[in-house]
Each structure stands twice: as structure tokens, then as C-alpha cells.
Design a protein around this motif. Structure first.
Motif, PDB file in Angstrom:
ATOM      1  N   HIS A  67       0.781  -1.284  -0.036  1.00 28.06           N
ATOM      2  CA  HIS A  67       0.015  -0.058  -0.091  1.00 28.06           C
ATOM      3  C   HIS A  67       0.894   1.230  -0.013  1.00 28.06           C
ATOM      4  N   PHE A  68       0.355   2.293  -0.689  1.00 26.12           N
ATOM      5  CA  PHE A  68       1.131   3.528  -0.569  1.00 26.12           C
ATOM      6  C   PHE A  68       1.115   4.308   0.422  1.00 26.12           C
ATOM      7  N   CYS A  69       0.299   4.502   1.418  1.00 29.27           N
ATOM      8  CA  CYS A  69      -0.014   4.957   2.329  1.00 29.27           C
ATOM      9  C   CYS A  69       0.360   4.250   3.725  1.00 29.27           C
ATOM     10  N   GLN A  70       1.385   4.792   4.614  1.00 29.10           N
ATOM     11  CA  GLN A  70       1.651   4.090   5.556  1.00 29.10           C
ATOM     12  C   GLN A  70       0.568   3.416   6.512  1.00 29.10           C
ATOM     13  N   GLU A  71      -0.149   4.224   6.929  1.00 32.69           N
ATOM     14  CA  GLU A  71      -1.401   3.977   7.686  1.00 32.69           C
ATOM     15  C   GLU A  71      -1.984   2.545   7.227  1.00 32.69           C
ATOM     16  N   VAL A  72      -2.272   2.264   6.013  1.00 33.76           N
ATOM     17  CA  VAL A  72      -2.928   1.157   5.290  1.00 33.76           C
ATOM     18  C   VAL A  72      -2.003  -0.104   5.243  1.00 33.76           C
ATOM     19  N   GLN A  73      -0.674   0.060   5.487  1.00 31.90           N
ATOM     20  CA  GLN A  73       0.271  -0.881   5.372  1.00 31.90           C
ATOM     21  C   GLN A  73       0.100  -2.023   6.475  1.00 31.90           C
ATOM     22  N   LYS A  74      -0.677  -1.671   7.467  1.00 25.93           N
ATOM     23  CA  LYS A  74      -1.309  -2.738   8.475  1.00 25.93           C
ATOM     24  C   LYS A  74      -2.300  -3.678   7.965  1.00 25.93           C
ATOM     25  N   TRP A  75      -2.944  -3.551   6.877  1.00 22.87           N
ATOM     26  CA  TRP A  75      -3.904  -4.185   6.156  1.00 22.87           C
ATOM     27  C   TRP A  75      -3.533  -4.916   4.773  1.00 22.87           C
ATOM     28  N   THR A  76      -4.449  -5.971   4.417  1.00 20.66           N
ATOM     29  CA  THR A  76      -4.342  -6.609   3.260  1.00 20.66           C
ATOM     30  C   THR A  76      -5.768  -6.455   2.703  1.00 20.66           C
ATOM     31  N   CYS A  77      -5.893  -6.155   1.398  1.00 18.02           N
ATOM     32  CA  CYS A  77      -7.058  -5.876   0.831  1.00 18.02           C
ATOM     33  C   CYS A  77      -6.985  -6.636  -0.587  1.00 18.02           C
ATOM     34  N   SER A  78      -8.423  -7.277  -0.960  1.00 19.03           N
ATOM     35  CA  SER A  78      -8.466  -8.005  -2.072  1.00 19.03           C
ATOM     36  C   SER A  78      -9.702  -7.333  -2.870  1.00 19.03           C
ATOM     37  N   ALA A  79      -9.521  -7.089  -4.227  1.00 16.50           N
ATOM     38  CA  ALA A  79     -10.719  -6.308  -4.749  1.00 16.50           C
ATOM     39  C   ALA A  79     -11.073  -7.089  -6.131  1.00 16.50           C
ATOM     40  N   ALA A  80     -12.257  -6.958  -6.698  1.00 18.36           N
ATOM     41  CA  ALA A  80     -12.308  -7.395  -8.078  1.00 18.36           C
ATOM     42  C   ALA A  80     -13.622  -6.231  -8.652  1.00 18.36           C
ATOM     43  N   PRO A  81     -13.154  -6.039  -9.842  1.00 14.34           N
ATOM     44  CA  PRO A  81     -14.354  -4.976 -10.437  1.00 14.34           C
ATOM     45  C   PRO A  81     -15.509  -5.916 -10.842  1.00 14.34           C
ATOM     46  N   ILE A  82     -16.677  -5.065 -10.953  1.00  6.73           N
ATOM     47  CA  ILE A  82     -17.888  -5.820 -11.647  1.00  6.73           C
ATOM     48  C   ILE A  82     -18.255  -5.093 -12.374  1.00  6.73           C
ATOM     49  N   ARG A  83     -18.521  -5.589 -13.747  1.00  8.39           N
ATOM     50  CA  ARG A  83     -18.824  -5.183 -14.992  1.00  8.39           C
ATOM     51  C   ARG A  83     -20.014  -5.244 -15.566  1.00  8.39           C
ATOM     52  N   ASP A  84     -20.601  -4.287 -16.072  1.00  9.16           N
ATOM     53  CA  ASP A  84     -21.967  -4.471 -17.021  1.00  9.16           C
ATOM     54  C   ASP A  84     -21.796  -5.264 -18.132  1.00  9.16           C
ATOM     55  N   PRO A  85     -22.708  -6.441 -18.119  1.00  7.57           N
ATOM     56  CA  PRO A  85     -22.370  -7.274 -19.161  1.00  7.57           C
ATOM     57  C   PRO A  85     -22.719  -6.740 -20.663  1.00  7.57           C
ATOM     58  N   ALA A  86     -23.638  -5.714 -20.428  1.00 14.89           N
ATOM     59  CA  ALA A  86     -24.068  -5.040 -21.939  1.00 14.89           C
ATOM     60  C   ALA A  86     -23.053  -3.933 -22.336  1.00 14.89           C
ATOM     61  N   THR A  87     -22.542  -3.144 -21.343  1.00 15.55           N
ATOM     62  CA  THR A  87     -21.694  -2.170 -21.891  1.00 15.55           C
ATOM     63  C   THR A  87     -20.168  -2.208 -21.589  1.00 15.55           C
ATOM     64  N   ARG A  88     -19.929  -3.314 -20.504  1.00 16.93           N
ATOM     65  CA  ARG A  88     -18.734  -3.796 -20.275  1.00 16.93           C
ATOM     66  C   ARG A  88     -18.064  -2.409 -19.329  1.00 16.93           C
ATOM     67  N   ASP A  89     -18.894  -1.715 -18.905  1.00 15.43           N
ATOM     68  CA  ASP A  89     -18.368  -0.439 -17.935  1.00 15.43           C
ATOM     69  C   ASP A  89     -18.160  -1.041 -16.644  1.00 15.43           C
ATOM     70  N   ILE A  90     -17.347  -0.685 -15.746  1.00 12.59           N
ATOM     71  CA  ILE A  90     -17.212  -1.175 -14.382  1.00 12.59           C
ATOM     72  C   ILE A  90     -18.434  -0.387 -13.609  1.00 12.59           C
ATOM     73  N   LEU A  91     -18.996  -1.163 -12.898  1.00 14.16           N
ATOM     74  CA  LEU A  91     -20.158  -0.744 -12.285  1.00 14.16           C
ATOM     75  C   LEU A  91     -19.929  -0.330 -10.558  1.00 14.16           C
ATOM     76  N   GLY A  92     -18.990  -1.100 -10.166  1.00 14.84           N
ATOM     77  CA  GLY A  92     -18.644  -1.005  -8.643  1.00 14.84           C
ATOM     78  C   GLY A  92     -17.065  -2.068  -8.443  1.00 14.84           C
ATOM     79  N   VAL A  93     -16.936  -2.075  -7.335  1.00 10.73           N
ATOM     80  CA  VAL A  93     -15.776  -2.988  -6.742  1.00 10.73           C
ATOM     81  C   VAL A  93     -16.251  -3.605  -5.685  1.00 10.73           C
TER      82      VAL A  93
END
Length: 207
Positions: A67-93
Motif C-alpha cells: 500500500h502507498f499510505c503508511q497507515e494502510v500498510q497494516k492491512w491486506t485488501c483484495s478487490a475485483a471490479p464488477i462489469r455491466d455485461p451489456a456495456t462492459r463498463d465497471i459498475l463497482g468493486v
């Protein structure tokens, strides 16, 4: 049972819109401003799973000191974007966040699986929308004999079209409309809110 992780959902801008998990862990997360409404876009929070997955468009795990920020370096995060199947735009994470000492090797797989489940539901919804578009096309064709029509889904894919539009090369093999036929008018197909209850866009083009 406490999983040792916070479950979050962020919108396409990287803002946390849903946050759930053990209360004591949420209180710890407040120290790094990991709270509802906070932005975790890369340009605001530096390297982190939420922001980086939005930039790359792919699932990502950021471990501790990555992580870039020092305070966040105590944590581990996993994320995956969700896409609209019609437009392929990212709706959220979809994101899992926990202290790095309780890191679980399958957390990235878990968010990917959750993403797949959500996108599967969205694909089912898209197929229902396309079915209604097919019905709408049939209504248009039967109501005005001799006029060519086409209907597009939310992603701009041609769902149904008059044969003339195919014969004249206005639609390619991937069901994309190539430009627009001369004098074509594209409009929202009908104002019946029962057809657009899910706020989907129903289009009809008529020469």
C-alpha cells in the motif's frame, strides 16, 4: 462469526457505499479513514486494491507494505471490479479488507467468486431485457408494414433489425450498428414504464 475481514462495495468512482463486518475491526479501519463515503480511488488514496482494480479493470490483491499510505500498510485488501455485461463498463468493486496478520490465501479467490455471481445475475437480467426488446420489435414490425426498424440493447448491440438493414451493410457480424442509415431517427422505444421498469434503455430506429 467474525471472519477477520470487512466486506465492502464501492461504486465506479472508488467511494465506499457499503461496509460490513465485525464492529471492532470497523473501528480499527476508521484510523485509515476506511469508512462509508470515503474515496479509495488511486488518485486519492494511492496504491490500494480498490483503486488499483478500478485502474487496471482486473482483480488485485495489495498486501501490507504494498500500500502507498503508511497507515494502510497494516492491512491486506483484495478487490475485483464488477462489469455491466451489456456495456462492459465497471459498475463497482467488491472488496475484502483485513489486518495483514490474519491474511487468508483464498481472499482474492473469494472476491473473484463474488464478482462472478453478481455478473451472472446481471447477465440474466440482460437476457430478460433483450427478450422484451424482441417483443417490442415484433410490435413495431406488425404495427407499421413496410418500414424498416431496429432495436438496440443498453450496450448498443443490435437485437433485432429489418432484413434491409442487414442487406445494405448497416449491421456487422458482431451485431454492431455501423454508423447510422441516412435519415434514421433513434429514439426511446415507447414511453410505457412497465416495459422500462428496470430503467433499461429500449431503442427503435425507424427510417
Amino acid at each position: 462469526m467474525d471472519s477477520g475481514h470487512l466486506v465492502t462495495f464501492c461504486n465506479a468512482a472508488g467511494d465506499i457505499v457499503h461496509l460490513d463486518g465485525d464492529l471492532s475491526l470497523m473501528l480499527k479501519a476508521e484510523d485509515m479513514n476506511f469508512v462509508l463515503g470515503s474515496s479509495w480511488a488511486e488518485n486519492r488514496a494511492g496504491t490500494n486494491a480498490i483503486g488499483t482494480s478500478l485502474v487496471t479493470g482486473s482483480p488485485v490483491q495489495v498486501f501490507a507494505a504494498e500500500h502507498f499510505c503508511q497507515e494502510v500498510q497494516k492491512w491486506t485488501c483484495s478487490a475485483a471490479p464488477i462489469r455491466d455485461p451489456a456495456t462492459r463498463d465497471i459498475l463497482g468493486v467488491f472488496n475484502l479488507t483485513g489486518l495483514w496478520r490474519v491474511y487468508h490465501p483464498h481472499s482474492l479467490s473469494a472476491v473473484i467468486s463474488a464478482r462472478q455471481t453478481v455478473e451472472s445475475c446481471l447477465r440474466n437480467q440482460l437476457e430478460q431485457e433483450r427478450f422484451r426488446l424482441t417483443e417490442r420489435f415484433s410490435q413495431l414490425v406488425s404495427s407499421v408494414v413496410g418500414s424498416p426498424f431496429l432495436v438496440l440493447d443498453r450496450g448498443g448491440k443490435v437485437i433485432n433489425a429489418s432484413n434491409m438493414l442487414y442487406e445494405q451493410g448497416w449491421i456487422d457480424n458482431q451485431q454492431n450498428l455501423i454508423g447510422a442509415p441516412p435519415n434514421v431517427r433513434v429514439e426511446r422505444a415507447g414511453s410505457d414504464r412497465r416495459q422500462a421498469a428496470d430503467d433499461s434503455r429500449f431503442f427503435a430506429g425507424r427510417l
